[in-house]
Design an enzyme around this catalytic site. Structure first.
Site, PDB file in Angstrom:
ATOM      1  N   TYR A 104      -2.106  -1.721  10.357  1.00 35.50           N
ATOM      2  CA  TYR A 104      -2.174  -1.778   8.929  1.00 35.50           C
ATOM      3  C   TYR A 104      -1.070  -1.061   8.346  1.00 35.50           C
ATOM      4  CZ  TYR A 104      -3.640  -1.258   4.094  1.00 35.50           C
ATOM      5  OH  TYR A 104      -3.704  -1.321   2.813  1.00 35.50           O
ATOM      6  N   SER A 126       0.839  -1.280   0.091  1.00 42.98           N
ATOM      7  CA  SER A 126      -0.031   0.039  -0.128  1.00 42.98           C
ATOM      8  C   SER A 126       0.780   1.297  -0.277  1.00 42.98           C
ATOM      9  CB  SER A 126      -0.876   0.028   1.341  1.00 42.98           C
ATOM     10  OG  SER A 126      -1.647   1.368   1.371  1.00 42.98           O
TER      11      SER A 126
END
Length: 318
Positions: free
Chosen positions: A177, A165
């Site tokens: 995350y 990401s």
């Protein structure tokens, strides 16, 4: 004069890259690709995309309804298997199944797509288990799946595609995350160096904000409020109700900025699997290319100032 020469050289470089990247590997219809997290989102779309192109897709699904729906939407070539990337037993069983089915040809491609994002909250609001819930899927599961089939990838001199990401480049919100995606980047870099001599090419996909199940506003809001309710009263007082309100508003606003065109991401995944000359990294989405990636190269003093303006104001300030 020099400006013209520089422009010509840049043009030739881009033309050469364009030509190289459009050369595909031969025999795609004989190549097996394993994809994790195919119940929905990127994994589901990529499985259907590669199946339509004639590749032999092995789709790892967490649920039987997800697997059944995918089989109904694809050709008989596509095969599904039950795969929970947080379970060593499930991973070992899946790896054994894959080894039996690919045989001496090996596994051409592995796409580590399975991932979750919540709980995403200020770090102080979370517990160790909250971090582990995300890291076990996004990072530890990715590593274990990769190691379980790495000999098959080496045999085929194949491709490994890891979904990271832009939050693996720069982190501005708490929870597991961003931590996990930074780890995916590090694991991919180290493994790429080790596998280079074996002919295995490793690519990292770095999407910006896209509309998938892991970016569900309702899901994020539910976990955020649950974390708030567990906080000691003094901590709640320090942050304040206004902080809570502003953070919830920022979560709800994400619905408007998430790109619904998932094919931008799966197109990069497909390119990494099928091109003779795949890229090492694919930044996907204009927000990734024009905002997050450039900011990640800036001094921390500048990036901190940019992101600070989006942070809610706590009741108890220094």
């Amino acid at each position: 004069m020099w400006l013209f020469v520089a422009a010509a050289l840049v043009g030739l470089f881009l033309l050469r890259r364009w030509y190289r990247e459009r050369q595909t590997v031969p025999g795609l219809t004989e190549k097996f690709v394993l994809i994790t997290g195919c119940d929905s989102g990127f994994g589901n779309l990529l499985a259907r995309q590669l199946d339509a192109r004639g590749l032999r897709v092995i789709a790892g699904c967490l649920t039987e309804p997800g697997a059944a729906a995918l089989r109904a939407a694809t050709s008989p070539r596509l095969q599904t298997l039950s795969l929970d990337v947080t379970s060593s037993q499930s991973i070992a069983a899946a790896a054994a199944w894959v080894k039996e089915h690919v045989g001496d040809r090996g596994l051409w491609g592995l796409v580590n797509n399975a991932g979750i994002a919540v709980p995403t909250c200020p770090n102080e609001w979370l517990t160790k288990d909250d971090f582990l819930k995300v890291i076990n899927v996004n990072l530890i599961g990715l590593i274990e799946v990769t190691l379980s089939v790495l000999p098959l990838l080496r045999r085929a001199r194949g491709r490994l595609v890891n979904v990271a990401s832009v939050m693996g480049r720069i982190a501005f919100f708490g929870g597991g995350y961003c931590v996990s995606k930074f780890g995916v980047e590090a694991f991919s870099d180290s493994l790429r160096l080790e596998m280079n001599s074996f002919g295995v090419k490793i690519s990292v996909i770095e999407p910006g904000y896209f509309r998938t199940s892991i970016t569900s506003v309702e899901n994020s809001e539910k976990h955020f409020l649950a974390a708030w309710e567990k906080l000691p009263e003094q901590v709640k007082a320090d942050y304040g109700e206004n902080y809570l309100k502003q953070f919830l508003e920022s979560i709800r606003s994400m619905k408007d900025v998430c790109n619904p065109n998932l094919s931008l991401v799966t197109g990069c995944m497909e390119h990494a699997l099928t091109s003779r000359y795949p890229r090492t990294r694919y930044a996907v989405g204009w927000d990734a290319k024009l905002f997050y990636i450039p900011i990640s190269y800036m001094p921390s003093a500048i990036s901190d100032r940019i992101f600070a303006q989006y942070q809610p104001e706590p009741a108890q300030k220094a």
